[in-house]
Design a protein around this motif. Structure first.
Motif, PDB file in Angstrom:
ATOM      1  N   TRP A   1       0.782  -1.228   0.000  1.00  0.00           N
ATOM      2  CA  TRP A   1       0.000   0.000   0.000  1.00  0.00           C
ATOM      3  C   TRP A   1       0.817   1.283   0.000  1.00  0.00           C
ATOM      4  O   TRP A   1       0.259   2.371  -0.051  1.00  0.00           O
ATOM      5  CB  TRP A   1      -0.955   0.007   1.203  1.00  0.00           C
TER       6      TRP A   1
ATOM      7  N   PHE B   1      -7.296  -2.258   3.623  1.00  0.00           N
ATOM      8  CA  PHE B   1      -6.421  -1.197   4.126  1.00  0.00           C
ATOM      9  C   PHE B   1      -7.295  -0.182   4.852  1.00  0.00           C
ATOM     10  O   PHE B   1      -8.098   0.527   4.253  1.00  0.00           O
ATOM     11  CB  PHE B   1      -5.674  -0.521   2.975  1.00  0.00           C
TER      12      PHE B   1
ATOM     13  N   ASP C   1      -4.421   0.453   9.627  1.00  0.00           N
ATOM     14  CA  ASP C   1      -3.292   0.040   8.789  1.00  0.00           C
ATOM     15  C   ASP C   1      -2.435   1.246   8.414  1.00  0.00           C
ATOM     16  O   ASP C   1      -1.201   1.162   8.374  1.00  0.00           O
ATOM     17  CB  ASP C   1      -3.799  -0.632   7.503  1.00  0.00           C
ATOM     18  N   TYR C   2      -3.090   2.362   8.120  1.00  0.00           N
ATOM     19  CA  TYR C   2      -2.365   3.593   7.781  1.00  0.00           C
ATOM     20  C   TYR C   2      -1.427   3.979   8.921  1.00  0.00           C
ATOM     21  O   TYR C   2      -0.259   4.323   8.705  1.00  0.00           O
ATOM     22  CB  TYR C   2      -3.373   4.711   7.505  1.00  0.00           C
TER      23      TYR C   2
END
Length: 431
Positions: A86, A157, A161-162
């Protein structure tokens, strides 16, 4: 369905776009006697405008090949130093020998991680930001991946997750680094640093700077803030999320499309964009190549958009813009309460624009209230007069008035000894 319709429209417009391109080339050619007539210039300008409005815009290149330090040119190599599904961590590596020559006896410069927004545009939107800081720092940036290019087997995502990605990349840049978050990443970056601080993570940054960030959207709410609050969460689920069609690698993934975000931003300033394109047409007819080129450069970047995963977009709407979890002290990360008050070693600077119509005055400043145990002499708040949202991280006032303040702030809390140790280790690893 909307996503598929957009793709069908692009495909249908392809023959007309090719015809317009052929027309433009023909009527711009010096071999065409009509190319210098008002008629020929108008045809070429109309074709160019049609072509620019209907073509697909891919990911722009960085185009940063050198910088200037102490009057000396230093080559820059853009390289990916860490990668995952990502996001890529991009390093703007300045030539070591040329850098040493330019710096002389000065200590190694601080490392700066710029956390780019994941809000519809590529990280290259911050090209001017990177360029302005290159003479002063060893610059890294988060280069987020277009969700339509991520296959389903890579999983979801989310906002959690970020935060994990930001924390991981801070660790990759190393101990004693500095973090600068532009716009959207303010809340998750603050959360990541709070978690690192509570864990006594050795990679906790020396400083953090937030620019035009929605830390607390209740303060001076703007049109986007009010829209997020006025509509129920279910409306965003039902009206803003679409399925990526074939043949993209991320086919069947649920996303918030970049073209939807782009249309929202353009509708906020529709008349300005119409006037800009009309001026573009007039510049082309009037042979004003410089002005037309600047227009192309801006819109080539502005119209290049990426998709956001549905989970990340909906999490952000609900937790940041509707529930205000971070300022209310209820923000959880994987079942763990995020406590900005645990930040005691990372200096804090906030930057806001006087005319910001995306993140209003006070929204970024709220970070100071949340970091309640951070000494006052480790905090700095600055409001830049006369600029809107984009002026906070780009433009002449940014370069002349904001950059020097950020540079001075970071250098104030820069650990020269730690930076020298890291720099020596980096050079040894490179050899």
């Amino acid at each position: 369905m909307l996503y598929s319709m957009i793709e069908m429209h692009r495909a249908a417009a392809a023959p007309m776009r090719m015809f317009a391109r052929a027309n433009r080339i023909m009527f711009e050619s010096d071999y065409n006697v009509l190319s210098r007539t008002e008629f020929g210039k108008s045809i070429a300008a109309t074709s160019s405008l049609f072509e620019s409005l209907t073509r697909s815009y891919g990911k722009p290149v960085w185009g940063l090949e050198h910088t200037e330090i102490n009057g000396k040119e230093v080559s820059v190599d853009v390289e990916t130093v860490w990668s995952d599904a990502w996001c890529n961590l991009v390093h703007f590596q300045r030539d070591p020998e040329e850098l040493a020559d330019a710096l002389g006896e000065a200590a190694p410069q601080p490392r700066l991680l710029i956390v780019a927004p994941l809000s519809g545009h590529y990280a290259t939107l911050l090209r001017g930001t990177v360029e302005a800081f290159l003479p002063h720092f060893e610059v890294y940036i988060t280069d987020w991946t277009d969700a339509r290019m991520v296959p389903l087997f890579q999983g979801r995502f989310s906002l959690d997750d970020y935060i994990d990605y930001v924390r991981r990349m801070i660790g990759e840049v190393g101990p004693g680094s500095n973090v600068l978050a532009v716009c959207q990443p303010g809340p998750p970056t603050l959360a990541a640093i709070a978690l690192m601080s509570e864990d006594n993570d050795p990679n906790v940054p020396a400083s953090m700077t937030f620019m035009g960030s929605p830390i607390d959207c209740r303060k001076s709410p703007t049109v986007p803030n009010l829209l997020a609050e006025e509509r129920p969460f279910e409306w965003f689920e039902e009206n803003m999320i679409y399925t990526v069609p074939m043949p993209y690698p991320g086919a069947m993934r649920r996303v918030y499309p970049g073209f939807v975000q782009l249309s929202s931003f353009m509708n906020m300033n529709w008349e300005r964009h119409v006037d800009a394109h009309w001026s573009f047409f007039e510049h082309l007819v009037g042979d004003d190549g410089d002005s037309a080129s600047k227009h192309r450069e801006f819109y080539d970047e502005y119209l290049s958009v990426l998709d956001l995963s549905a989970e990340f977009y909906l999490d952000t709407i609900k937790r940041i813009f509707q529930n205000h979890e971070l300022p209310l002290g209820t923000f959880m990360h994987r079942g763990r309460l995020v406590k900005p008050s645990t930040i005691t070693k990372t200096a804090l600077m906030t930057v806001e624009g006087e005319k910001d119509d995306i993140s209003g005055i006070g929204q970024t400043q709220a970070a100071h209230d949340l970091c309640s145990n951070l000494p006052e002499d480790m905090q700095l708040d600055y409001i830049q007069p006369g600029v809107g949202h984009y002026g906070v991280f780009n433009g002449s006032r940014f370069r002349k008035e904001i950059v020097p303040r950020v540079v001075n702030f970071i250098h104030k809390f820069h650990d020269t000894k730690l930076e020298s140790e890291w720099n020596n280790a980096f050079l040894m690893a490179a050899e």
